[in-house]
Design an enzyme around this catalytic site. Structure first.
Site, PDB file in Angstrom:
ATOM      1  CD  GLU A 363      -3.252  -1.240   1.651  1.00 56.70           C
ATOM      2  OE1 GLU A 363      -3.744  -0.149   1.956  1.00 56.70           O
ATOM      3  OE2 GLU A 363      -3.788  -2.343   1.900  1.00 56.70           O
TER       4      GLU A 363
HETATM    5  N1  CAA Z   1      -5.049  11.271  -2.572  1.00 51.09           N
HETATM    6  C1  CAA Z   1      -5.875  11.810  -3.505  1.00 51.09           C
HETATM    7  N2  CAA Z   1      -5.464  12.165  -4.739  1.00 51.09           N
HETATM    8  C2  CAA Z   1      -4.164  11.965  -5.038  1.00 51.09           C
HETATM    9  C3  CAA Z   1      -3.251  11.394  -4.127  1.00 51.09           C
HETATM   10  C4  CAA Z   1      -3.738  11.061  -2.851  1.00 51.09           C
HETATM   11  N3  CAA Z   1      -2.942  10.497  -1.918  1.00 51.09           N
HETATM   12  N4  CAA Z   1      -2.038  11.305  -4.715  1.00 51.09           N
HETATM   13  C5  CAA Z   1      -2.182  11.804  -5.947  1.00 51.09           C
HETATM   14  N5  CAA Z   1      -3.468  12.185  -6.141  1.00 51.09           N
HETATM   15  C6  CAA Z   1      -4.029  12.815  -7.348  1.00 51.09           C
HETATM   16  C7  CAA Z   1      -3.378  14.158  -7.621  1.00 51.09           C
HETATM   17  O1  CAA Z   1      -4.059  15.209  -6.947  1.00 51.09           O
HETATM   18  C8  CAA Z   1      -3.499  14.270  -9.124  1.00 51.09           C
HETATM   19  O2  CAA Z   1      -4.796  14.685  -9.479  1.00 51.09           O
HETATM   20  P1  CAA Z   1      -5.036  16.021 -10.416  1.00 51.09           P
HETATM   21  O3  CAA Z   1      -4.350  15.757 -11.708  1.00 51.09           O
HETATM   22  O4  CAA Z   1      -6.517  16.120 -10.517  1.00 51.09           O
HETATM   23  O5  CAA Z   1      -4.401  17.141  -9.684  1.00 51.09           O
HETATM   24  C9  CAA Z   1      -3.375  12.833  -9.578  1.00 51.09           C
HETATM   25  O6  CAA Z   1      -3.735  12.011  -8.478  1.00 51.09           O
HETATM   26  C10 CAA Z   1      -1.987  12.489 -10.047  1.00 51.09           C
HETATM   27  O7  CAA Z   1      -1.130  12.801  -8.983  1.00 51.09           O
HETATM   28  P2  CAA Z   1       0.457  12.891  -9.156  1.00 51.09           P
HETATM   29  O8  CAA Z   1       0.798  13.743 -10.338  1.00 51.09           O
HETATM   30  O9  CAA Z   1       0.989  13.292  -7.819  1.00 51.09           O
HETATM   31  O10 CAA Z   1       0.801  11.385  -9.508  1.00 51.09           O
HETATM   32  P3  CAA Z   1       2.188  10.645  -9.592  1.00 51.09           P
HETATM   33  O11 CAA Z   1       2.210   9.851 -10.839  1.00 51.09           O
HETATM   34  O12 CAA Z   1       3.295  11.618  -9.364  1.00 51.09           O
HETATM   35  O13 CAA Z   1       2.102   9.566  -8.394  1.00 51.09           O
HETATM   36  C11 CAA Z   1       2.146   8.708  -6.157  1.00 51.09           C
HETATM   37  C12 CAA Z   1       1.819   9.880  -7.110  1.00 51.09           C
HETATM   38  C13 CAA Z   1       1.826   9.252  -4.789  1.00 51.09           C
HETATM   39  C14 CAA Z   1       3.607   8.317  -6.220  1.00 51.09           C
HETATM   40  C15 CAA Z   1       1.238   7.503  -6.531  1.00 51.09           C
HETATM   41  O14 CAA Z   1       1.596   6.961  -7.779  1.00 51.09           O
HETATM   42  C16 CAA Z   1       1.260   6.405  -5.494  1.00 51.09           C
HETATM   43  O15 CAA Z   1       0.614   6.528  -4.440  1.00 51.09           O
HETATM   44  N6  CAA Z   1       1.976   5.293  -5.749  1.00 51.09           N
HETATM   45  C17 CAA Z   1       1.980   4.108  -4.867  1.00 51.09           C
HETATM   46  C18 CAA Z   1       0.857   3.184  -5.240  1.00 51.09           C
HETATM   47  C19 CAA Z   1       0.606   2.174  -4.176  1.00 51.09           C
HETATM   48  O16 CAA Z   1       0.436   2.480  -3.006  1.00 51.09           O
HETATM   49  N7  CAA Z   1       0.519   0.923  -4.625  1.00 51.09           N
HETATM   50  C20 CAA Z   1       0.177  -0.178  -3.748  1.00 51.09           C
HETATM   51  C21 CAA Z   1      -0.980  -0.923  -4.359  1.00 51.09           C
HETATM   52  S1  CAA Z   1      -2.110  -1.679  -3.270  1.00 51.09           S
HETATM   53  C22 CAA Z   1      -1.329  -2.996  -2.643  1.00 51.09           C
HETATM   54  O17 CAA Z   1      -0.332  -2.867  -1.997  1.00 51.09           O
HETATM   55  C23 CAA Z   1      -1.882  -4.351  -2.933  1.00 51.09           C
HETATM   56  C24 CAA Z   1      -2.547  -5.049  -1.853  1.00 51.09           C
HETATM   57  O18 CAA Z   1      -3.251  -5.994  -2.166  1.00 51.09           O
HETATM   58  C25 CAA Z   1      -2.349  -4.782  -0.413  1.00 51.09           C
END
Ligand code: CAA
Length: 379
Positions: A363
């Site tokens: 996550e």
């Molecule tokens: N909450 C709400 N919106 C968000 C957000 C958040 N935490 N983070 C980004 N956004 C929104 C931004 O506001 C933006 O929206 P707008 O264009 O409307 O302004 C959009 O999303 C894109 O944001 P970024 O340009 O910041 O995106 P990015 O490509 O730079 O990535 C990141 C941001 C935070 C690194 C994101 O990619 C991320 O969280 N990555 C990790 C994913 C993750 O946690 N994966 C785990 C999967 S689940 C799992 O583990 C499996 C399971 O079974 C347990």
């Protein structure tokens, strides 16, 4: 500032503690060592209302607050972190998003069964080449008039083999970046959908983590969640809440290991006295208890902000970052306090140490939490 819990919250914590001690503890070492999925235990968690705790009773959920949910996750994680991740994914990553953004039809058809624990759900974002960089999704869902045609692979999916319902993120307009990603509901029986190999993991070994393959899977139009292009936002918002669940899991792993180490230190004697009387051990226990205390306050704050409908993305990232880091530290110390006994399975702390590691990875890794936190600071 009132730090006390309500009677209902105390009762939920007691029920989770009682369930864990009575139904999880006895088989946990065996399930871990054989990587056996806790089918019976998950069924019981459903019957006790732990699988859809925050969902409205209208959709067969418990109608509870997030604080109650984290208390339950903490108690279950103290004993069996595999059970707590199964539960946390179903509650936070599947039920929450469906209740908030699903259509009435989707809620009737899927949420009721998921929230009551009748079936399990999975959340499918990660791919072989899109883990932390979630925008780089390669899975596509192309519009074919009556349906979307889904093709691609997902990786590291918790409940991947045992789920019946999957929330899947996919590109509907490749080239648009995150704005081209949409979210869909898939059923296990859809033609072309297959479950890949089960991962043989270091920790949380009895939860089932799989890759998933989609080869020309026809997904009905009704199964789009929200609107086209909303999938990335859907996933990010869902993960904001999911991270509170994982923070609570890390807290539970840490407090479980600490409680075992404290009890052991009062039984084990060296140099003519209980090891709890040695200052070296006292310093360790004091530090472990303080780290856990700080993590608990952060986890409860994130849950409380969510319950108040205030912005909790930053608080949840901080809680997950901190709780997972201290879970690693505390469990390593718990093994050390146990000495040689800490290195064998029957004393439980080596498992908790292995389980702690995943909380720094899934996550969103610790580094991802720092990205989320620092973006808030700079903005
Ligand atoms: N909450 C709400 N919106 C968000 C957000 C958040 N935490 N983070 C980004 N956004 C929104 C931004 O506001 C933006 O929206 P707008 O264009 O409307 O302004 C959009 O999303 C894109 O944001 P970024 O340009 O910041 O995106 P990015 O490509 O730079 O990535 C990141 C941001 C935070 C690194 C994101 O990619 C991320 O969280 N990555 C990790 C994913 C993750 O946690 N994966 C785990 C999967 S689940 C799992 O583990 C499996 C399971 O079974 C347990």
């Amino acid at each position: 500032m009132d730090f006390s819990l309500t009677e209902e919250q105390e009762a939920v914590r007691e029920a989770a503690r009682d369930f864990s001690q009575t139904h999880l503890l006895s088989g946990v070492v065996d399930r871990d060592s054989k990587a056996l999925f806790p089918k019976e235990q998950v069924k019981m968690m459903g019957e006790l209302g732990f699988m859809g705790m925050m969902v409205s009773p209208k959709f067969l959920g418990g109608g509870m607050d997030t604080v109650s949910y984290v208390l339950a996750v903490e108690e279950i994680s103290k004993v069996d972190a595999s059970c707590s991740v199964i539960m946390s994914v179903n509650n936070s990553l599947v039920c929450w998003g469906l209740e908030k953004y699903g259509s009435e039809k989707q809620k009737e058809k899927y949420l009721k069964r998921l929230a009551s624990g009748e079936i399990l759900g999975a959340f499918c974002l990660s791919e072989p080449e899109a883990g932390s960089d979630a925008t780089s999704q390669k899975t596509t869902a192309m519009d074919h008039g009556d349906y979307f045609l889904l093709n691609g692979t997902k990786n590291w999916i918790t409940n991947g083999g045992s789920a019946e319902v999957y929330l899947v993120m996919a590109q509907t307009e490749p080239g648009l970046g995150h704005k081209g990603i949409s979210a869909f509901i898939l059923e296990k029986g859809y033609e072309g959908f297959s479950v890949g190999k089960k991962e043989d993991k270091l920790g949380i070994r009895s939860s089932d983590t799989h890759s998933l393959m989609f080869a020309d899977v026809k997904v009905p139009k009704d199964n789009l969640i929200g609107s086209l292009g909303f999938g990335f936002k859907f996933a990010m918002e869902t993960l904001n809440g999911g991270r509170i669940g994982i923070a609570a899991q890390a807290l539970g792993i840490a407090s479980g290991a600490y409680e075992l180490a404290l009890a052991y230190s009062k039984e084990r004697k060296t140099f003519g006295k209980h090891i709890s009387e040695h200052q070296a051990i006292q310093f360790k226990l004091a530090e472990m208890a303080t780290l856990i205390d700080a993590a608990r306050l952060m986890v409860l704050r994130a849950a409380y902000l969510k319950d108040l409908n205030q912005d909790y993305a930053d608080a949840s990232a901080r809680a997950k970052l901190y709780a997972s880091e201290i879970a690693m530290k505390v469990t390593v110390e718990a093994v050390q306090i146990h000495g040689g006994y800490g290195y064998v399975k029957e004393y439980h702390v080596e498992r908790l140490m292995r389980d702690a590691k995943i909380t720094q990875i899934y996550e969103g890794t610790s580094e991802i939490q720092k990205i989320v936190i620092s973006r808030g600071l700079i903005r």
